[in-house]
Structure formats: structure tokens, C-alpha cells
Design an enzyme around this catalytic site. Structure first.
Site, PDB file in Angstrom:
ATOM      1  N   VAL A 113       0.828  -1.054   0.105  1.00  0.00           N
ATOM      2  CA  VAL A 113      -0.130  -0.044   0.122  1.00  0.00           C
ATOM      3  C   VAL A 113       0.751   1.315   0.165  1.00  0.00           C
ATOM      4  O   VAL A 113       0.409   2.270  -1.055  1.00  0.00           O
ATOM      5  CB  VAL A 113      -0.635   0.090   1.330  1.00  0.00           C
ATOM      6  CG1 VAL A 113      -1.856   1.185   1.128  1.00  0.00           C
ATOM      7  CG2 VAL A 113      -1.758  -1.329   1.479  1.00  0.00           C
ATOM      8  N   CYS A 114       2.165   0.607   0.699  1.00  0.00           N
ATOM      9  CA  CYS A 114       2.749   2.377   0.905  1.00  0.00           C
ATOM     10  C   CYS A 114       3.418   2.704  -0.206  1.00  0.00           C
ATOM     11  O   CYS A 114       3.619   3.977  -1.054  1.00  0.00           O
ATOM     12  CB  CYS A 114       4.005   2.036   1.654  1.00  0.00           C
ATOM     13  SG  CYS A 114       3.183   2.353   3.087  1.00  0.00           S
ATOM     14  N   THR A 115       3.622   1.218  -1.597  1.00  0.00           N
ATOM     15  CA  THR A 115       4.981   1.557  -2.469  1.00  0.00           C
ATOM     16  C   THR A 115       3.707   2.202  -3.925  1.00  0.00           C
ATOM     17  O   THR A 115       3.574   3.311  -4.283  1.00  0.00           O
ATOM     18  CB  THR A 115       4.545   0.023  -3.158  1.00  0.00           C
ATOM     19  OG1 THR A 115       5.777  -0.067  -2.346  1.00  0.00           O
ATOM     20  CG2 THR A 115       5.330  -0.023  -4.336  1.00  0.00           C
TER      21      THR A 115
ATOM     22  N   MET B 166       3.795   5.892  -2.840  1.00  0.00           N
ATOM     23  CA  MET B 166       4.329   6.778  -2.970  1.00  0.00           C
ATOM     24  C   MET B 166       4.225   7.426  -4.822  1.00  0.00           C
ATOM     25  O   MET B 166       4.528   7.805  -5.135  1.00  0.00           O
ATOM     26  CB  MET B 166       5.456   6.190  -2.606  1.00  0.00           C
ATOM     27  CG  MET B 166       5.894   6.291  -0.752  1.00  0.00           C
ATOM     28  SD  MET B 166       5.745   8.482  -0.670  1.00  0.00           S
ATOM     29  CE  MET B 166       3.940   8.267   0.916  1.00  0.00           C
TER      30      MET B 166
END
Length: 167
Positions: free
Chosen positions: A49-51, A54
Site C-alpha cells: 500500500v505504501c508503494t 508513493m
């Protein structure tokens, strides 16, 4: 805006900080005054999810800059992890390391027990938009690390709010 509890409120001056970026260059928040600044806190580099988050910001970077905004990604990951993350995903904005977890405490966005790991505190997925003087004009904080911010809402906020504005 579906915002969870955060000690930092709309209209307050964002707490100053100095953190290393992915190239070990110390960056002060005050260095970005004079333009709107998006602080995008994320829990863990290279997580799915962070990938996605960003990369979504990366893909919108020209548009965000057209609205007069700088972008800073911030996680508790070390600068070496953040460098690999930024390189792997071609992130062309600073990715700062709050490895001491001081900034997430100042901003009231500590997520305790990331992935149910005791004593592993990370940043709650959060977005703060600061005006040119460093005051918070938009805030979104999620208690669920799997929920991404509403990118359209962020763009719309920036589009509608030229210069210093109130939310």
C-alpha cells in the site's frame, strides 16, 4: 475528510523538524516555506500500500507542483531503506527518515504495533498540506494502514486554495 484523532489541527503551525533524506542530506521543514508543502507520512517502505501511495504521488507530481506544492514523503524507515525504495520506484521527491520517531510523536500520528509487532511503532498513513507560512490547511489521518488517501480530494484542495487559505 475522514480524519482520525491527531493532535495537530487545521490552522496550527506545523511543528518544525529536521530529518535526513534518502541521500543523507538533512532537510528542515522550514526550508520548504514559501510554497505549499504536502507531508505524506507512510508506515513502511516497500509494503504494497505504501508503494502504491508513493507511486500515485510520483505520478501526480507535475500536477501537484503546478498547484504550487512541494512533496515530502516521511517514514520511520532508515535512510538507506528509503534510498532503495526511492530508487526502486523512481521517486523524485525527498523521502525523509524519522528513524527516531520524534516527528510522528510531534504530529500525533504514531501507529502502535505495525503488523501486530509489539514495540514496532510506525507512522499512521497521513497527509498534511501546509500553506506557505507552514500552517496546516488540510489533514487526513488513517487508523487503517491499508487505506490510501483520497488523491482527487488532495488535488481539488490544492486547486481551490491558492496562496494561504482556510479549510
Amino acid at each position: 475528510m475522514a480524519a482520525a484523532k491527531s493532535s495537530l489541527k487545521i490552522g496550527q503551525k506545523a511543528p518544525e523538524f529536521e530529518l535526513p533524506d534518502q541521500d543523507l542530506k538533512n532537510r528542515k521543514l522550514s526550508d520548504f516555506r514559501g510554497k505549499k508543502t504536502i507531508l505524506a507520512f507512510f508506515p513502511a517502505a516497500e509494503s504494497s500500500v505504501c508503494t502504491a501511495e508513493m507511486c500515485a504521488i510520483r505520478d501526480s507530481l507535475d500536477e501537484l507542483r503546478d498547484y504550487g506544492a512541494n512533496v515530502l514523503g516521511i517514514s520511520v524507515d532508515g535512510p538507506f531503506v528509503n534510498k532503495a525504495f526511492a530508487n526502486n520506484h523512481h521517486l523524485s521527491f525527498p523521502v525523509l527518515s524519522d528513524y527516531g520517531r520524534k516527528v510522528i510523536k510531534k504530529y500525533g500520528i504514531v501507529m502502535k504495533k505495525l503488523a501486530s509487532m509489539p514495540d514496532y511503532n510506525a507512522a499512521k498513513r497521513s497527509v498534511f498540506i501546509l500553506d506557505e507560512q507552514g500552517k496546516v490547511r488540510y489533514r487526513w489521518v488513517s487508523d487503517n494502514p491499508l487505506v490510501e488517501p483520497n488523491y482527487a480530494e488532495i488535488k481539488e484542495f490544492l486547486k481551490k486554495n491558492n496562496g494561504s487559505s482556510n479549510n
